[in-house]
Write an enzyme that holds these catalytic residues in place. Structure first.
Site, PDB file in Angstrom:
ATOM      1  N   HIS D 101       0.619  -1.182  -0.135  1.00 22.73           N
ATOM      2  CA  HIS D 101      -0.012   0.052  -0.120  1.00 22.73           C
ATOM      3  C   HIS D 101       0.831   1.225  -0.098  1.00 22.73           C
ATOM      4  CE1 HIS D 101      -2.197  -2.832   2.577  1.00 22.73           C
ATOM      5  NE2 HIS D 101      -3.251  -2.245   1.946  1.00 22.73           N
ATOM      6  N   ASP D 104       2.500   2.022   3.129  1.00 23.57           N
ATOM      7  CA  ASP D 104       3.446   0.865   3.908  1.00 23.57           C
ATOM      8  C   ASP D 104       4.759   1.494   3.715  1.00 23.57           C
ATOM      9  OD1 ASP D 104       1.297  -0.608   4.341  1.00 23.57           O
ATOM     10  OD2 ASP D 104       1.393  -1.895   2.538  1.00 23.57           O
ATOM     11  N   GLU D 232     -10.759  -6.428  -3.964  1.00 27.12           N
ATOM     12  CA  GLU D 232     -10.397  -7.718  -3.232  1.00 27.12           C
ATOM     13  C   GLU D 232     -11.619  -7.809  -2.125  1.00 27.12           C
ATOM     14  OE1 GLU D 232      -6.675  -7.803  -1.301  1.00 27.12           O
ATOM     15  OE2 GLU D 232      -7.518  -9.005   0.667  1.00 27.12           O
ATOM     16  N   GLU D 268      -8.854 -13.508  -1.450  1.00 27.41           N
ATOM     17  CA  GLU D 268      -8.121 -13.707  -0.092  1.00 27.41           C
ATOM     18  C   GLU D 268      -8.956 -14.988   0.800  1.00 27.41           C
ATOM     19  OE1 GLU D 268      -6.722 -10.596   2.644  1.00 27.41           O
ATOM     20  OE2 GLU D 268      -7.324 -11.993   4.349  1.00 27.41           O
ATOM     21  N   HIS D 271     -10.626 -14.201   3.806  1.00 33.13           N
ATOM     22  CA  HIS D 271     -11.925 -13.339   3.464  1.00 33.13           C
ATOM     23  C   HIS D 271     -13.194 -14.148   2.910  1.00 33.13           C
ATOM     24  CE1 HIS D 271      -9.572  -9.297   2.737  1.00 33.13           C
ATOM     25  NE2 HIS D 271      -9.448  -9.818   4.125  1.00 33.13           N
ATOM     26  N   ASP D 296      -4.735 -13.712  -2.522  1.00 29.24           N
ATOM     27  CA  ASP D 296      -4.122 -13.293  -1.151  1.00 29.24           C
ATOM     28  C   ASP D 296      -3.925 -14.462  -0.314  1.00 29.24           C
ATOM     29  OD1 ASP D 296      -3.337 -10.698  -1.549  1.00 29.24           O
ATOM     30  OD2 ASP D 296      -4.479 -10.153  -0.070  1.00 29.24           O
ATOM     31  N   ASP D 307     -10.271 -11.215  10.853  1.00 26.13           N
ATOM     32  CA  ASP D 307      -9.340 -11.591   9.973  1.00 26.13           C
ATOM     33  C   ASP D 307      -7.931 -11.740  10.314  1.00 26.13           C
ATOM     34  OD1 ASP D 307      -8.759 -11.578   7.181  1.00 26.13           O
ATOM     35  OD2 ASP D 307      -8.544  -9.508   7.047  1.00 26.13           O
ATOM     36  N   ASP D 309      -5.358 -13.245   9.461  1.00 20.78           N
ATOM     37  CA  ASP D 309      -4.423 -13.258   8.255  1.00 20.78           C
ATOM     38  C   ASP D 309      -3.234 -14.243   8.689  1.00 20.78           C
ATOM     39  OD1 ASP D 309      -5.966 -11.758   6.612  1.00 20.78           O
ATOM     40  OD2 ASP D 309      -5.029  -9.837   7.517  1.00 20.78           O
TER      41      ASP D 309
HETATM   42 CO   LIG Z   1      -7.333 -10.639   5.591  1.00 21.95          CO
HETATM   43 CO   LIG Z   2      -5.919  -9.455   1.534  1.00 16.25          CO
END
Ligand SMILES: [Co+2]
Ligand SMILES: [Co+2]
Ligand SMILES: [Co+2]
Ligand SMILES: [Co+2]
Ligand SMILES: [Co+2]
Ligand SMILES: [Co+2]
Ligand SMILES: [Co+2]
Ligand SMILES: [Co+2]
Lengths: 436, 436, 436, 436
Positions: D101, D104, D232, D268, D271, D296, D307, D309
């Protein structure tokens, strides 16, 4: 002056259901008598410090959205300004209690020594404001989850030094609660569980947690604190699994470590639903098991799988819960603590009031409806008659004397064919709804 | 002849991972030695009667899709044909155990008398087939949930006559299990809970359930049955709330009614996940609390919120569970019972084999990987070293002697600043995966 | 006589909030004027045939608990007795509409021919009873999920012969709905999805489903049926994945197969929540996308992860939904169909009335509160003012003319720093609650 | 020097399944040929910037636990040190792509002007490091959710000035992605939805979101960016409802705003499961609908409803997904981006490697197993034969020519009784597992 943050608002008055004033109570009327007791004494409402005065509106996906004036200050100055704002809010809202974690009220600290000093330094200022305003302490607690030292748990940490740090915080917070005439002392084990079972010895960790509770109970008696210790069940979050999952689980833990005489539960609505229970179940189960303590009033969001801590504003669900509290004689040391926060977009000072007004009005409506149901008697009557045969000869025989053989023999000899009876769920649901 | 239903298939042989035969084992090799014990003796696999031989493929939205030959018969003739088919299946599959509810094996009955007679009449035929085939009974149980008389619970029914009917079934099923040399006796309280709390007295119902368990324990001792009684936890379904929610909840119940000496848990994977737990958590918790009994091996579907009872075919999840079983010395009276059913569209005789072959191969892979992990030692070593300080001076001081004041004093005096250590979750997860 | 099943009850009258009569309406008052329209004309309530007159109380764990008199009959005689009971119920309840699947009303059939004959034979009897009672048909539909031939889907079946069977049922049910002056024709794709993706070609199956819809649309025009076709979204169950997941998903499907002109959605509350949506979201989204059709009014149980189809009795949730319906001008061909069933323990004839009375009263309360909110105007005003800048110069520029470069340039040139505004969630929630 | 943060580690080499080195690959072997293509070219793995180099280990319940050296710096110096660390990590890990991003990689900014400047200033440093290391950009994106200005959405904000700020970020990030030869440009609408429907106009907000996409598409063509734009999907979080719920929902949105030619999905795993889908469903659906873009790669935790991750390390689930990718010819512009983070307790530099090694090994195992399945052919063969009748006369008739009447007539005339066929779910599941 932080207190001035709320200068344009309040005090909040009861104006009745027909008011069009968004900053007034429609149902919450502290002095109204309900079943022979003042509404305020039924509800014992409490405002929490962390959500409304410490949180800046950040979430995992973005930074603080609030612009509370005290957030721009630092250290003890910030802490006292925050106290000013909080007590100004309590007074304007007119609620009798508040609740706090140690770190909520003090200047931030990096080391244990600094923690001990900063916490000690804020107690006089708190006490002064309590005396000035008459606001009382429902409960105190120690935050054993935010500092990175607690990332792997406090009492259940694999490092006994972390346990020792937690012990220091608990000692200090418990003694402060005692000094401030708190009615309960709460423990929430936010990191007492695990992120992965692969690195975890459940057996050791349960023993450590049991030990910490026993030490706290011992200390409570030593200092003469009369209120109960309260464990706050939650199934997970921030952990993957928290040992104090729900009321029934906590009961087993208290049995195992012989803590039933001194420890009860502080039941949070949002934690109940995250654990897959209803709130009325948790409360009814706590009464059935003899460990009901207090309530953290809030709600989750069925579309979001985490602890959203929104204001509990469903008077129907509150009624279903309140009938169990009334049936068992009402709250004693416990209260309804608003462990609730306004949404991240609710950035105005007014929003803090809207949230609490909505919560108080919902509690009031739930209380009024529950009182109507209790007075009407039909709900309890149905319960009594439904189980009446258990007080009859066969029921008593089964519960007190007979063997499995006896009872089985009876079923066979009589070729029992019990009469089916309706469970009447829909009628009972209508009964709850008709009480509004 | 019902036995002929499977005539075109089997017996199923071990052919190794490279086989292209869908009706062979790739990993399940009963005589293979693993950590000094035959694979079969580690797994003690059991086929269940209800899903594979009683269910006709119906679901809530549609009628039976299977065309099992015995479903076209009636009464005792049907029951014996079903036995023939089942034992033919057990033999072809080559598994050593089976499990049943009373109503699974007998001719259907309408009244309690008929129930008692029909169940009694099927015991000789079962015993004969067990002797002919060498297939043993892992456990028996009574179905206390399918007959409409149990719609409001069995032991927890508001009508003590229903309790008495249940007592008759339990007595008979327990005695039959004893006669057939069953290794355990299971109780699953499918209706022991409630559909609505509005018509329910939790306190009474828990006492009734505790009473039934106590009566069963007493009777077990009276008849000399040596195996444990096993409660099978489940959070809900068909109820909204079932009292035997999960392992930690059952533990509290057993403590409350003083049943810890005689009752353990039969843990089902699908029930674990429905309760919001992982299967390895349930098993590790049961060992930590001293109540591990047996396993109902299956899985749910993360897209469906009910008890789908699919075959447990995730060798990774099995490995994570199996390491706890091996660490605690392996199964004793328990086994891996396939409380699993083929899907409603899996209508061919072969499908019953595919399901069980997949389940057995997954168990075998999980066992082999877990054995590799246990032999390697790194997993246990990490656990031991992670908690090592609890066996050191501070840890021992905390656990055995010190007061809260002592420990808090130490934290303050030393201004403790515990060294952060990585939890190494990712490394440990890689370790599990590398064992395949 | 089956009609006599309800002889002891009804008709149900409006008696107002203060009544203590469990068999009366407290809020549902058909002729009361609300926003210039009769309450009944706002709600257009409909009783469904399947849950109340076909289901015998069975669930996956146990047999039928109800003892409806017509269940003891067979064939056409049963079907007509069931009609008698149903229309007696409709009359006593006083609701204007009903809804049915083909198989709900006819004598059971084994073959397609028999299906066609038995369904044809029941149309005269239905028509007679409709004329006698004045009860109208909200919608008809074909049951394409209960017969085992549909186990792998109807339109999406891998076997085109199954598609053809479904086509026959749809043709017949659509024509019957037309003949009986039904206001809509509904399709629910209970098996249109998959149990495992491993045996499924999504691309083919979507095309098959699109084809069936197109054929039905074509036939509707051919026979002159004026009402819309309605797809009923559901995320899964009995499948693991159903293609018609929710309103937004159905929208994409209708776009893809060019069906937007003729097909809309029948939104069920329980399906909405199973899909992870709120009911008000589904309704608001359907209006925003131009595909709102009708409502299946019921609710799920947050403790049970399947389609419990309980009566929707939460007036707050109904209000939040109803404001969207009123804002868009109210229902047209749609209605509130009680796709709701009493619990398995609710075995008495009265229970069917309690369920529907609770549902009607809740709808009435929701309507009254929503009308109050709409009349007050503050909710809509807040919406309008919140987005007002989109009707101003920058908003219009963005929506109609500017390029990304233009807009980005403006943000940079002005160093835009938009003023944060409160989302006022708590105030708006209080507004909804104050309308009761 | 921040690059020195990883000095003690790497580079990570492939050592094969038998290695005991925790810092080596067991399966990921970039140059290994699989189905005629290098493994790296199949997987196109990408490391993400945000989770591994920006996040400091905070969660909602506690502060940062990591002690990354660059976190102690500020401004551009911090940003460049962070780049050094990241590219050192990419090189040691040996993965060909990264993703970021805007926020980032740049020095933090308060105003839009500062944002534009700081982002512009970091592009040279990024480009240099890309040239030095050969690491390529899988995709770039703009963070439109973390700054409080986006609390009520970016494109869907009620304030068009916020839309303009977002437009500036998108323009800049899209142009930067183009300059850095990124292969795709991603949009994740973390706040494009609502917290409460009570203050939301879905219709307006969808139009705003459609407008932003159209503007971005137009700009992409203008600047000559060849890669696709990727939406996404995610169902909610941080919102209560996000408009880009899942693949099927995004499809409908793209149809509605005529974006199908230029926009695809970045799917993802976490998700997908939060939306109630499996990952293989999302991928298969994206191919069926023609909108598959990129992946993702991560996973959620079934015990936690948000989430998480975590690294996707389930090779079985990966295999089930990978067969769809291989069947459709493999990835084109897309890759497997590790949108994954180590746990908050995984504080050591090694942990970042363990996480990615586990993720890469799991992808490699999934690829190898999927390739085996594709080569074997039995999976595809079963699919083809299962639907074969749709290519026969009746199937073709139905799909291309017949009317509903024709087809219904055929079913009736032939009294069709389609032969039931097994869905073979268990056999197909065994097939997947046997490929390991
Ligand atoms: Co996520
Ligand atoms: Co993602
Ligand atoms: Co709380
Ligand atoms: Co909470
Ligand atoms: Co089981
Ligand atoms: Co099960
Ligand atoms: Co429906
Ligand atoms: Co439903």
């Amino acid at each position: 002056m932080s207190a001035s943050y709320f200068d344009d608002i309040g005090p909040i008055a009861f104006e009745g259901p027909q008011t069009s004033n968004d900053l007034a109570f429609r149902y919450y009327d502290p002095d109204r008598m309900v079943l022979g007791k003042r509404m305020e004494d039924h509800l014992r409402p409490s405002v929490c410090f962390w959500h409304s005065f410490c949180w800046d509106g950040f979430d995992v996906f973005g930074g603080g959205s609030f612009d509370r004036s005290w957030h721009r200050l630092e250290g003890q100055e910030m802490a006292e300004a925050r106290l000013d704002a909080a007590f100004a809010f309590f007074e304007k809202l007119g609620t009798p209690f508040f609740a706090f974690h140690d770190v909520d009220v003090m200047a931030p600290a990096s080391t244990m020594k600094e923690h001990a000093e900063n916490f000690a330094r804020i107690l006089d200022p708190i006490e002064e404001r309590m005396q000035e305003t008459g606001v009382k302490l429902l409960w105190g607690t120690a935050n054993l989850f935010s500092h990175p030292r607690y990332m792997a748990g406090a009492a259940t940490n694999p490092d006994p030094e972390v346990f020792a740090c937690a012990a220091l915080q608990i000692r200090q917070a418990l003694e402060a609660t005692h000094r401030l005439d708190g009615e309960n002392y709460v423990l929430w084990g936010g990191r007492e569980g695990y992120d992965t079972l692969l690195n975890t010895d459940i057996s050791r960790e349960l023993d450590q947690l049991g030990r910490m509770l026993s030490l706290a109970v011992e200390h409570k008696h030593k200092i003469g604190f009369k209120g109960p210790l309260l464990i706050e069940p939650k199934p997970h979050e921030p952990t993957k699994h928290q040992y104090d999952r729900d009321t029934q689980t906590v009961y087993g833990f208290l049995e195992r470590y012989d803590l039933l005489a001194d420890v009860k539960v502080n039941i949070e609505t949002n934690h109940a639903t995250l654990a897959g229970n209803t709130m009325d179940h948790e409360v009814a189960a706590a009464f059935a098991l003899g460990i009901f303590g207090s309530i953290d009033a809030n709600r989750g969001d069925p579309q979001n799988g985490w602890d959203t801590d929104q204001f509990w504003n469903d008077p129907i669900e509150i009624t279903r819960t309140m009938i169990h509290i009334l049936k068992h004689g009402g709250l004693t040391t416990g209260g309804f603590n608003f462990d609730s926060k306004v949404r991240r977009q609710s950035i105005a000072p007014e929003d803090l009031f809207y949230g609490h007004i909505g919560g108080l009005d919902a509690l009031a409506r739930g209380l009024l409806a529950a009182a109507k149901i209790i007075e009407n008697g039909a709900w309890q009557d149905n319960l009594v008659s439904r189980y009446a045969d258990w007080d009859g000869p066969l029921g008593q025989e089964i519960m007190t004397r007979a063997s499995l053989e006896d009872i089985a023999g009876r079923a066979l000899a009589d070729d029992l064919d019990p009469t089916p009876r309706s469970g009447q769920q829909e009628r009972l649901e209508n009964m709850i709804l008709a009480a509004f």
